[in-house]
Design a protein around this motif. Structure first.
Motif, PDB file in Angstrom:
ATOM      1  N   UNK A  77     -18.224  40.389 -22.401  1.00  0.00           N
ATOM      2  CA  UNK A  77     -19.630  40.700 -22.680  1.00  0.00           C
ATOM      3  C   UNK A  77     -19.683  42.185 -23.004  1.00  0.00           C
ATOM      4  N   UNK A  78     -20.297  42.507 -24.126  1.00  0.00           N
ATOM      5  CA  UNK A  78     -20.442  43.904 -24.544  1.00  0.00           C
ATOM      6  C   UNK A  78     -21.933  44.215 -24.575  1.00  0.00           C
ATOM      7  N   UNK A  79     -22.338  45.284 -23.858  1.00  0.00           N
ATOM      8  CA  UNK A  79     -23.762  45.559 -23.738  1.00  0.00           C
ATOM      9  C   UNK A  79     -24.053  47.020 -23.451  1.00  0.00           C
ATOM     10  N   UNK A  80     -25.339  47.362 -23.576  1.00  0.00           N
ATOM     11  CA  UNK A  80     -25.858  48.670 -23.191  1.00  0.00           C
ATOM     12  C   UNK A  80     -26.960  48.369 -22.191  1.00  0.00           C
ATOM     13  N   UNK A  81     -26.848  48.924 -20.979  1.00  0.00           N
ATOM     14  CA  UNK A  81     -27.835  48.606 -19.955  1.00  0.00           C
ATOM     15  C   UNK A  81     -28.320  49.874 -19.259  1.00  0.00           C
ATOM     16  N   UNK A  82     -29.542  49.811 -18.751  1.00  0.00           N
ATOM     17  CA  UNK A  82     -30.045  50.962 -18.001  1.00  0.00           C
ATOM     18  C   UNK A  82     -29.371  51.046 -16.631  1.00  0.00           C
ATOM     19  N   UNK A 120     -27.582  43.462 -25.789  1.00  0.00           N
ATOM     20  CA  UNK A 120     -26.307  42.756 -25.818  1.00  0.00           C
ATOM     21  C   UNK A 120     -25.751  42.789 -27.238  1.00  0.00           C
ATOM     22  N   UNK A 121     -24.500  43.235 -27.360  1.00  0.00           N
ATOM     23  CA  UNK A 121     -23.876  43.365 -28.676  1.00  0.00           C
ATOM     24  C   UNK A 121     -23.052  42.124 -29.031  1.00  0.00           C
ATOM     25  N   UNK A 122     -22.246  41.658 -28.082  1.00  0.00           N
ATOM     26  CA  UNK A 122     -21.414  40.488 -28.344  1.00  0.00           C
ATOM     27  C   UNK A 122     -20.948  39.886 -27.027  1.00  0.00           C
ATOM     28  N   UNK A 123     -20.543  38.623 -27.106  1.00  0.00           N
ATOM     29  CA  UNK A 123     -19.982  37.951 -25.944  1.00  0.00           C
ATOM     30  C   UNK A 123     -19.186  36.755 -26.441  1.00  0.00           C
ATOM     31  N   UNK A 124     -18.364  36.210 -25.568  1.00  0.00           N
ATOM     32  CA  UNK A 124     -17.585  35.037 -25.945  1.00  0.00           C
ATOM     33  C   UNK A 124     -16.267  34.978 -25.225  1.00  0.00           C
ATOM     34  N   UNK A 125     -15.345  34.237 -25.809  1.00  0.00           N
ATOM     35  CA  UNK A 125     -13.992  34.081 -25.270  1.00  0.00           C
ATOM     36  C   UNK A 125     -13.022  34.298 -26.422  1.00  0.00           C
TER      37      UNK A 125
END
Length: 180
Positions: free
Chosen positions: A126-131, A110-115
């Motif tokens: 939500x900014x992420x890298x997932x399999x 997870x890189x970042x999240x919020x409002x």
């Protein structure tokens, strides 16, 4: 003598091409979801056909309302859900989604999240890298309320394309505008 000069020049040309930044992606304004939303979309992205969406989401409980995609596996999807939503609920959705995603994708980065406030509206993200299916996928998921319902948007691309698409995904999110 010509052969001696050719090798270093060829190496220099390759290095310069590798060092240059990715080409600027042109964004065009689109109105989506029956004109409810205005957003910038990368030029060249086209609406995915119903047949492609049926195939990709055959086993899913739900599928996006519309997906824009290009030929190199980058996509921008819109899911206009039946979930009730208003501006006061965006913070709650953000907290719940983050909790759910962290639990569901425990091996994701997870890189970042919020409002954020974007064009006068609260937008959760939500900014992420997932399999996904044996490889890593970069995703920027953002959401807000539109006409009393929750709108979920997801920009996705393979991990190897993240350097090219990450800033574009953030520009797309920052352009989100409700027409209601």
């Amino acid at each position: 003598m010509k052969k001696v000069l050719l090798a270093p020049l060829l190496c220099l040309a390759v290095l310069l091409m590798a060092a240059r930044p990715f080409a600027e992606v042109e964004l065009i304004k689109k109105r989506v979801l029956s004109e409810r939303v205005e957003i910038l979309i990368p030029k060249g992205f086209e609406v995915m056909s119903e047949q492609q969406m049926d195939f990709l989401y055959a086993k899913a409980q739900s599928r996006p309302s519309v997906i824009y995609t290009n030929t190199s596996h980058a996509s921008l999807s819109f899911s206009y859900t039946d979930n009730t939503a208003d501006q006061d609920m965006v913070d709650m959705y953000a907290a719940n989604f983050m909790k759910t995603y962290r639990k569901q994708y425990s091996d994701a980065q997870f890189f970042s999240d919020g409002v954020k406030e974007i064009n006068g509206r609260k937008v959760g993200y939500i900014e992420m890298m997932k399999p996904e299916l044996g490889h890593q996928v970069y995703q920027l998921i953002f959401f807000t309320d539109i006409e009393g319902r929750l709108l979920m948007c997801t920009f996705s691309c393979p991990d190897r394309q993240k350097p090219e698409w990450e800033s574009v995904a953030k520009q797309v999110m920052s352009s989100l505008r409700s027409n209601s």
